[in-house]
Design an enzyme around this catalytic site. Structure first.
Site, short mmCIF file in Angstrom:
data_model
loop_
_atom_site.label_atom_id
_atom_site.label_comp_id
_atom_site.label_asym_id
_atom_site.label_seq_id
_atom_site.Cartn_x
_atom_site.Cartn_y
_atom_site.Cartn_z
N ASP A 24 0.82 -1.21 0.00
CA ASP A 24 0.00 0.00 0.00
C ASP A 24 0.86 1.26 0.00
O ASP A 24 1.83 1.37 0.75
CB ASP A 24 -0.91 -0.01 1.24
N GLU A 74 0.66 -0.93 -5.30
CA GLU A 74 -0.47 -0.01 -5.21
C GLU A 74 0.07 1.39 -5.45
O GLU A 74 0.31 2.16 -4.54
CB GLU A 74 -1.14 -0.12 -3.83
#
Length: 646
Positions: free
Chosen positions: A281, A323
């Protein structure tokens, strides 16, 4: 050849019989093979001789972490290594979901495995399930722990039970690793707030505004409306903390090698629950440097690759998803460049394709879609995309201003048009969406709303317009048909498979009502699922249409990602056309019409590509033969064709 391919080649004889294989011997071999690259990456980031002890600590940490992995997962790693690049298979079809919104908890997900299998889903992305602060927590991306399961979702035992069942059913699991930041309730942050110099060094913390102001001179704002600036003052310790996202999310300081070692341990502890894919992330933000925007820096890429090479020695079956919602020229770099090519992330979000598809829906033209894709750099052979129509987040307008200008459009006005089109700024638009993080000083903004509502289904149902309902369904199926046939893993957001509309209940929740992204994060309607047997409802048409296309995808090997996606010019600004080719001259030609009117395609294009036999086309999407009576073919509004070579 990347390191994974090298490990597979070196272990070829051992992998022939997994019942006799020695995971320890293969681990030792992987350490030896990866060590030169690990050392190079480590010392590229941590050049100071004072960091030498940390490298020695890393060498001791690798075998220690390997021993924490269960025998079952060690064999599972080798099974995946033996399979090759399994993530590029045509068999892959994914779904992203919030556990509690989908079916209450982890046991509820386990109960719905038959539902996934009925649709054809064999890859799940579960949104964050670990403990997080009460109240605002960025949808779980403010973490209090990397391994402890939040009580609302169940227990660690429930997670292990679920992952065991998923492996038995051939379903891959992806979980998030929130690598850029922790919550301000994380143990490290708590100790920092208590005055610990050691743990204050795990974050970017400053006693006055001198360094923060220097950073701010070049740092953009991620959430300008709700969290302006990039630093938060904490009066408990009279310090400013870097908080690029939200005030309760503290950015980790990876210039401190101890942070890397601790986070590597957290990563391994997380995957030991049975994770196949790690969603890294916010990885574009990992390295901070004054005088830059602190995004996509070379050091961030080296750090990701260092994580990758270390984890590969421990768990060679686990892969990384980047991501990074950035421009095509930047996203390609997350697959690795130079000696890191193929050694950084195996998978990345195809955010450009997603944004371009929405652009084409609004403009009814594919000019920007084709121009951007044709000029996008090729990805490494060992990598693949996640292709998606939308996800849990907002839709950003990450379009290339240069290409917009080349089409004769003003970039600022074009983005304004898109925001107006999707966010109820134009009376004639069928979309029902909302603006997210609109910045009036720059005109930048993002779009929220469910797939079905953005494509007109909500408004059509509200006014009870039969033709508009049918057209919205066609749009939904067309866009999903494109992501199911384009090179990569298709990922469906839970609820989109049954045409779920916007959910406005978030407005009644004080912790959610200021974040319009919750409008497209509805609870799954199992009553709707129970009624899917009623074949003429929008939900059943969408569900059965997706189920059919997923089944077709899995039956056609050309849909495996071997960098075999070829764009073709349909010579019509409303049409999108690409081909998937196989090793034996087989092929599927995908053709989509983004206009509300029928469009014409010259038959000579189809003839030159070898898709015509005896004056007819064969469409596997509709299982029909299409007879050609002239030199022109009519493509119906929002029609999707999957033509096969005779």
């Amino acid at each position: 050849m990347n390191q994974t391919a090298l490990h597979r080649m070196l272990a070829l004889k051992d992998l022939k019989d997994l019942k006799k294989v020695s995971p320890q011997n293969l681990f030792d071999l992987r350490v030896t093979t990866n060590l030169p690259l690990i050392k190079e990456l480590f010392y590229s980031l941590y050049k100071d001789p004072k960091h030498d002890p940390y490298f020695k600590e890393l060498l001791e940490l690798l075998p220690s972490l390997f021993q924490t992995r269960s025998d079952e997962l060690k064999l599972h790693d080798l099974h995946l290594l033996k399979k090759g690049n399994w993530y590029q298979s045509e068999k892959m079809a994914g779904m992203q979901l919030y556990v509690d919104l989908f079916n209450n908890d982890l046991k509820g997900i386990e109960e719905k495995i038959p539902y996934f299998k009925t649709l054809g889903i064999n890859f799940l992305h579960l949104m964050p399930i670990t403990t997080r602060p009460k109240g605002e927590n960025d949808g779980g991306y403010a973490v209090n722990s990397y391994t402890a399961v939040d009580r609302r979702f169940g227990s660690k035992k429930d997670l292990l039970s679920l992952t065991s069942k998923l492996r038995a059913e051939g379903i891959y699991l992806m979980l998030d690793f929130v690598v850029n930041h922790t919550s301000d309730e994380y143990p490290w942050a708590k100790k920092a707030l208590q005055g610990s110099a050691k743990y204050q060094g795990y974050y970017y913390m400053y006693p006055d505004r001198t360094i923060p102001d220097t950073f701010e001179a070049s740092l953009p704002e991620v959430f300008p409306a709700t969290s302006p600036g990039n630093f938060t003052y904490r009066k408990e310790i009279d310090h400013w903390v870097m908080t690029v996202f939200n005030s309760y999310q503290w950015d980790l300081n990876y210039t401190n090698p101890k942070v890397f070692l601790e986070m590597l341990s957290n990563l391994v502890a997380m995957i030991n629950s049975g994770v196949d894919v790690v969603r890294f992330d916010a990885l574009a933000f990992l390295w901070k440097k004054i005088g830059t925007n602190s995004q996509n820096l070379p050091e961030a890429h080296m750090l990701i690759s260092l994580f990758r090479m270390c984890l590969q020695t421990i768990a060679p079956g686990v892969i990384f998803l980047a991501e990074a919602i950035v421009a095509p020229k930047e996203i390609i770099k997350y697959f690795g460049e130079g000696n890191r090519e193929g050694n950084e992330c195996e998978v990345a979000y195809n955010a450009s394709l997603m944004a371009l598809l929405w652009n084409s829906i609004a403009t009814k033209k594919t000019l920007l879609l084709n121009k951007t894709l044709q000029n996008s750099p090729p990805k490494p052979q060992e990598s693949t995309w996640i292709n998606y129509v939308r996800c849990h987040d907002d839709i950003g307008l990450g379009l290339d201003d240069h290409y917009i200008s080349e089409l004769g459009w003003d970039p600022w006005l074009h983005r304004k048009f898109l925001l107006d089109y999707y966010c109820q700024g134009l009376d004639w638009s069928p979309a029902v969406g909302y603006q997210f993080m609109y910045n009036p000083s720059t005109g930048d903004g993002r779009i929220t709303g469910s797939c079905a509502s953005l494509l007109g289904l909500e408004k059509a149902i509200r006014i009870q317009h039969t033709a508009a309902i049918e057209q919205a369904i066609q749009k939904i199926l067309m866009l999903h048909g494109i992501i199911l046939s384009y090179g990569g893993i298709p990922l469906i957001y839970a609820g989109d498979e049954i045409g779920t509309l916007n959910d406005y209940s978030y407005l009644d929740d004080d912790h959610k009502k200021y974040d319009s992204r919750w409008v497209n994060r509805p609870s799954h309607s199992w009553q709707t699922v129970a009624n899917l047997k009623e074949k003429e409802t929008p939900s059943s048409i969408i569900f059965n249409g997706l189920k059919h296309m997923i089944s077709l995808r899995k039956k056609n090997k050309v849909f495996a990602d071997a960098n075999n996606t070829i764009l073709h010019d349909p010579r019509n600004p409303h049409l999108f056309m690409f081909e998937r080719n196989g090793k034996n001259k087989e092929g599927v030609l995908v053709l989509a019409n983004f206009d509300e009117h029928p469009q014409i395609l010259g038959v000579d294009v189809l003839h030159s590509l070898g898709y015509i036999k005896d004056g007819a086309l064969s469409d596997i999407h509709t299982s029909q033969k299409r007879k050609l009576n002239s030199g022109l073919m009519e493509v119906q509004p929002y029609e999707l064709l999957w033509l096969v070579k005779p």
